[in-house]
Design a protein around this motif. Structure first.
Motif, PDB file in Angstrom:
ATOM      1  N   LYS A  59       5.616   1.006 -15.231  1.00  0.00           N
ATOM      2  CA  LYS A  59       6.778   0.438 -14.532  1.00  0.00           C
ATOM      3  C   LYS A  59       6.785   0.756 -13.042  1.00  0.00           C
ATOM      4  N   TYR A  60       6.089   1.812 -12.649  1.00  0.00           N
ATOM      5  CA  TYR A  60       6.133   2.232 -11.249  1.00  0.00           C
ATOM      6  C   TYR A  60       5.291   1.337 -10.339  1.00  0.00           C
ATOM      7  N   THR A  61       4.364   0.581 -10.915  1.00  0.00           N
ATOM      8  CA  THR A  61       3.537  -0.310 -10.095  1.00  0.00           C
ATOM      9  C   THR A  61       3.848  -1.784 -10.368  1.00  0.00           C
ATOM     10  N   GLN A  62       4.973  -2.030 -10.957  1.00  0.00           N
ATOM     11  CA  GLN A  62       5.345  -3.408 -11.257  1.00  0.00           C
ATOM     12  C   GLN A  62       5.714  -4.153  -9.968  1.00  0.00           C
ATOM     13  N   ASP A  63       5.435  -5.448  -9.953  1.00  0.00           N
ATOM     14  CA  ASP A  63       5.729  -6.296  -8.788  1.00  0.00           C
ATOM     15  C   ASP A  63       5.043  -5.792  -7.520  1.00  0.00           C
ATOM     16  N   MET A  64       3.797  -5.373  -7.652  1.00  0.00           N
ATOM     17  CA  MET A  64       2.974  -4.972  -6.503  1.00  0.00           C
ATOM     18  C   MET A  64       1.680  -5.777  -6.513  1.00  0.00           C
ATOM     19  N   PRO A  65       1.740  -7.083  -6.318  1.00  0.00           N
ATOM     20  CA  PRO A  65       0.529  -7.896  -6.392  1.00  0.00           C
ATOM     21  C   PRO A  65      -0.438  -7.618  -5.244  1.00  0.00           C
ATOM     22  N   LEU A  66      -1.730  -7.634  -5.574  1.00  0.00           N
ATOM     23  CA  LEU A  66      -2.818  -7.565  -4.585  1.00  0.00           C
ATOM     24  C   LEU A  66      -2.876  -6.250  -3.807  1.00  0.00           C
ATOM     25  N   VAL A  67      -2.312  -5.175  -4.341  1.00  0.00           N
ATOM     26  CA  VAL A  67      -2.393  -3.887  -3.644  1.00  0.00           C
ATOM     27  C   VAL A  67      -3.731  -3.219  -3.962  1.00  0.00           C
ATOM     28  N   SER A  68      -4.259  -2.478  -3.018  1.00  0.00           N
ATOM     29  CA  SER A  68      -5.521  -1.758  -3.190  1.00  0.00           C
ATOM     30  C   SER A  68      -5.294  -0.269  -3.002  1.00  0.00           C
ATOM     31  N   LYS A  69      -6.351   0.501  -3.140  1.00  0.00           N
ATOM     32  CA  LYS A  69      -6.226   1.957  -3.004  1.00  0.00           C
ATOM     33  C   LYS A  69      -5.751   2.341  -1.612  1.00  0.00           C
ATOM     34  N   ARG A  70      -6.093   1.527  -0.603  1.00  0.00           N
ATOM     35  CA  ARG A  70      -5.680   1.845   0.765  1.00  0.00           C
ATOM     36  C   ARG A  70      -4.167   1.812   0.920  1.00  0.00           C
ATOM     37  N   ASP A  71      -3.499   0.986   0.111  1.00  0.00           N
ATOM     38  CA  ASP A  71      -2.036   0.898   0.185  1.00  0.00           C
ATOM     39  C   ASP A  71      -1.351   2.153  -0.330  1.00  0.00           C
ATOM     40  N   PHE A  72      -2.104   2.975  -1.084  1.00  0.00           N
ATOM     41  CA  PHE A  72      -1.525   4.211  -1.620  1.00  0.00           C
ATOM     42  C   PHE A  72      -2.036   5.443  -0.876  1.00  0.00           C
ATOM     43  N   ALA A  73      -2.672   5.220   0.256  1.00  0.00           N
ATOM     44  CA  ALA A  73      -3.249   6.333   1.012  1.00  0.00           C
ATOM     45  C   ALA A  73      -2.161   7.273   1.531  1.00  0.00           C
ATOM     46  N   LYS A  74      -2.523   8.544   1.624  1.00  0.00           N
ATOM     47  CA  LYS A  74      -1.651   9.594   2.169  1.00  0.00           C
ATOM     48  C   LYS A  74      -0.335   9.715   1.409  1.00  0.00           C
ATOM     49  N   GLY A  75      -0.369   9.397   0.128  1.00  0.00           N
ATOM     50  CA  GLY A  75       0.810   9.589  -0.710  1.00  0.00           C
ATOM     51  C   GLY A  75       1.900   8.558  -0.531  1.00  0.00           C
ATOM     52  N   ARG A  76       1.670   7.549   0.305  1.00  0.00           N
ATOM     53  CA  ARG A  76       2.692   6.522   0.515  1.00  0.00           C
ATOM     54  C   ARG A  76       2.525   5.414  -0.517  1.00  0.00           C
ATOM     55  N   TRP A  77       3.644   4.923  -1.021  1.00  0.00           N
ATOM     56  CA  TRP A  77       3.617   3.814  -1.956  1.00  0.00           C
ATOM     57  C   TRP A  77       4.038   2.546  -1.228  1.00  0.00           C
ATOM     58  N   PRO A  78       3.324   1.448  -1.438  1.00  0.00           N
ATOM     59  CA  PRO A  78       3.649   0.210  -0.715  1.00  0.00           C
ATOM     60  C   PRO A  78       4.923  -0.428  -1.241  1.00  0.00           C
ATOM     61  N   ASN A  79       5.536  -1.225  -0.392  1.00  0.00           N
ATOM     62  CA  ASN A  79       6.682  -2.007  -0.839  1.00  0.00           C
ATOM     63  C   ASN A  79       6.206  -3.137  -1.749  1.00  0.00           C
ATOM     64  N   CYS A  80       7.117  -3.610  -2.565  1.00  0.00           N
ATOM     65  CA  CYS A  80       6.765  -4.742  -3.418  1.00  0.00           C
ATOM     66  C   CYS A  80       6.315  -5.924  -2.566  1.00  0.00           C
ATOM     67  N   GLY A  81       6.974  -6.106  -1.439  1.00  0.00           N
ATOM     68  CA  GLY A  81       6.531  -7.114  -0.490  1.00  0.00           C
ATOM     69  C   GLY A  81       6.991  -8.514  -0.833  1.00  0.00           C
ATOM     70  N   GLY A  82       7.353  -9.251   0.208  1.00  0.00           N
ATOM     71  CA  GLY A  82       7.726 -10.643   0.022  1.00  0.00           C
ATOM     72  C   GLY A  82       6.510 -11.533   0.167  1.00  0.00           C
ATOM     73  N   ASP A  83       6.755 -12.797   0.366  1.00  0.00           N
ATOM     74  CA  ASP A  83       5.660 -13.757   0.482  1.00  0.00           C
ATOM     75  C   ASP A  83       4.753 -13.444   1.660  1.00  0.00           C
ATOM     76  N   ASP A  84       5.335 -12.999   2.773  1.00  0.00           N
ATOM     77  CA  ASP A  84       4.530 -12.697   3.956  1.00  0.00           C
ATOM     78  C   ASP A  84       3.597 -11.513   3.705  1.00  0.00           C
ATOM     79  N   GLU A  85       4.131 -10.500   3.021  1.00  0.00           N
ATOM     80  CA  GLU A  85       3.306  -9.325   2.727  1.00  0.00           C
ATOM     81  C   GLU A  85       2.171  -9.673   1.765  1.00  0.00           C
ATOM     82  N   VAL A  86       2.463 -10.453   0.749  1.00  0.00           N
ATOM     83  CA  VAL A  86       1.441 -10.870  -0.213  1.00  0.00           C
ATOM     84  C   VAL A  86       0.381 -11.726   0.477  1.00  0.00           C
ATOM     85  N   ALA A  87       0.817 -12.627   1.368  1.00  0.00           N
ATOM     86  CA  ALA A  87      -0.122 -13.471   2.104  1.00  0.00           C
ATOM     87  C   ALA A  87      -1.041 -12.624   2.996  1.00  0.00           C
TER      88      ALA A  87
END
Length: 384
Positions: A59-87
């Motif tokens: 459940k903690y990684t739900q709605d996180m399309p197209l995220v890679s390991k770099r998005d989790f670097a330094k302990g930060r978790w990426p935002n779910c992101g809108g259309d612009d972020e996904v694009a």
């Protein structure tokens, strides 16, 4: 040799016991049952992790399309992101990716610096031997330098005087430790290099799922699932690595070794034996061989260069996007469990995906970018 053999017996016993416990637990699991979904915790291969997340979504990684390991670097978790972020993430995935991008920069630097330190030690031996040759005005041509491979030459007794103040037993064990320090360094390098190659191999296997539908590779396969590699890596990677390291260990043993010297005194012409042994003056020294050190240096450099070329030359697979000439790559997850989890949020009705051939892409008419056994997937952003 007795100590080495005893330690290897202990190691093999531990490996055998671990294998026994693993197989014993695997026989009791059934991946089609609910109990297995709760109790099967074997996470050895990338396929084990994907199967685990496909069976029970995180459940903690739900709605996180197209995220890679770099998005989790330094302990930060990426935002779910809108259309612009996904694009934005999608555009990043259309750039060419090579194996070398899978390991972190820190892992690359640590391996390179460790290899450089080991290389420096071998260079010291080779240069020291060459200088001694010049001091004793011995020939330094190619033929002379490579004479006596693995044999202690009279000029090749190094750091001998440092041990003369020690007792014989202490001197014996001390020289053994010193002579085998290089072997310990090579063993450490094996773990570093094999770990580096393993990360790149994981990324390569991961990238295939965007272009080819196939079953997961598990440590405890069920049904049509594939089994893990016998050597944990493909033969094309594991055999050259193991063969090269074995040769390097042997060359190191022919470069630095223990020399035992027996002391004698002249007993006189009237004695039955001309020479009389004086055991209290026996000594142990560390000897070295120029040809052994030089060849070990070449082999070590070759292994490091081969590893670097694997990362620089080999490209990760990608799916061609229409007629643009560009390719879409899977989000680089490597061994990051959060990135793997984000790619495994399958459709609700695809509950047997982990048992069937799967492919990664966007499920039609949805925003799900995931592993799925669906007949068709798309690799373009959803319009609107």
């Amino acid at each position: 040799m007795i100590i080495v053999c005893a330690l290897n017996v202990i190691k093999l016993t531990c490996i055998g016991y671990t294998w026994f416990l693993f197989r014993k637990g695997a026989k009791r699991t059934d991946q089609t049952s609910l109990e297995s979904m709760e109790g099967d915790h074997s996470l050895v291969t990338i396929g084990d992790a994907v199967a685990s997340f496909l069976k029970r979504a995180d459940k903690y990684t739900q709605d996180m399309p197209l995220v890679s390991k770099r998005d989790f670097a330094k302990g930060r978790w990426p935002n779910c992101g809108g259309d612009d972020e996904v694009a934005k993430r999608y555009r990043e995935l259309t750039k060419a990716q090579r194996w070398g991008k899978a390991p972190t920069i820190r892992r690359w630097l640590f391996t390179v610096l460790s290899g450089s330190a080991a290389f420096g030690f071998v260079v010291y031996i080779v240069v020291h031997a060459y200088i001694i040759l010049q001091v004793y005005q011995l020939p330094t041509n190619i033929k002379s330098l490579f004479t006596g491979f693995g044999v202690p030459q009279p000029y090749a007794l190094t750091i001998a005087n440092q041990f003369t103040t020690l007792g014989q037993q202490t001197q014996f064990w001390f020289t053994i430790v010193v002579a085998n320090l290089a072997q310990l360094g090579v063993s450490a390098m094996y773990f570093l290099v094999s770990g580096l190659i393993a990360v790149m191999a994981i990324a390569d296997e991961w990238s295939h799922f965007i272009v080819e539908r196939k079953t997961l590779r598990l440590s405890s396969p069920h049904g049509i699932q594939r089994s893990s590699y016998m050597l944990l890596l493909p033969f094309k990677l594991s055999l050259p690595l193991m063969g090269g390291m074995s040769i390097l260990h042997w060359l190191i043993s022919q470069s630095v070794f223990v020399i035992a010297t027996d002391a004698y005194v002249y007993a006189g012409t009237q004695a039955t034996e001309t020479l009389t042994a004086v055991t209290k003056n026996d000594a142990y020294m560390v000897g070295f061989s120029f040809p052994g050190g030089f060849l070990a240096m070449i082999m070590g450099i070759g292994l490091l260069v081969w590893t670097a070329l694997l990362g620089l030359v080999n490209k990760l697979d990608g799916k061609s996007i229409g007629h643009t000439g560009r390719k879409l790559h899977m989000p680089l997850a490597s061994s990051c469990s959060a990135a793997i989890s984000a790619a495994c949020h399958r459709p609700e009705d695809d509950n047997a995906a982990h048992l069937l051939p799967v492919i990664w892409g966007r499920v039609p008419n949805t925003d799900l970018w995931c592993f799925t056994s669906a007949k068709e997937v798309e690799h373009t952003l959803r319009e609107g």
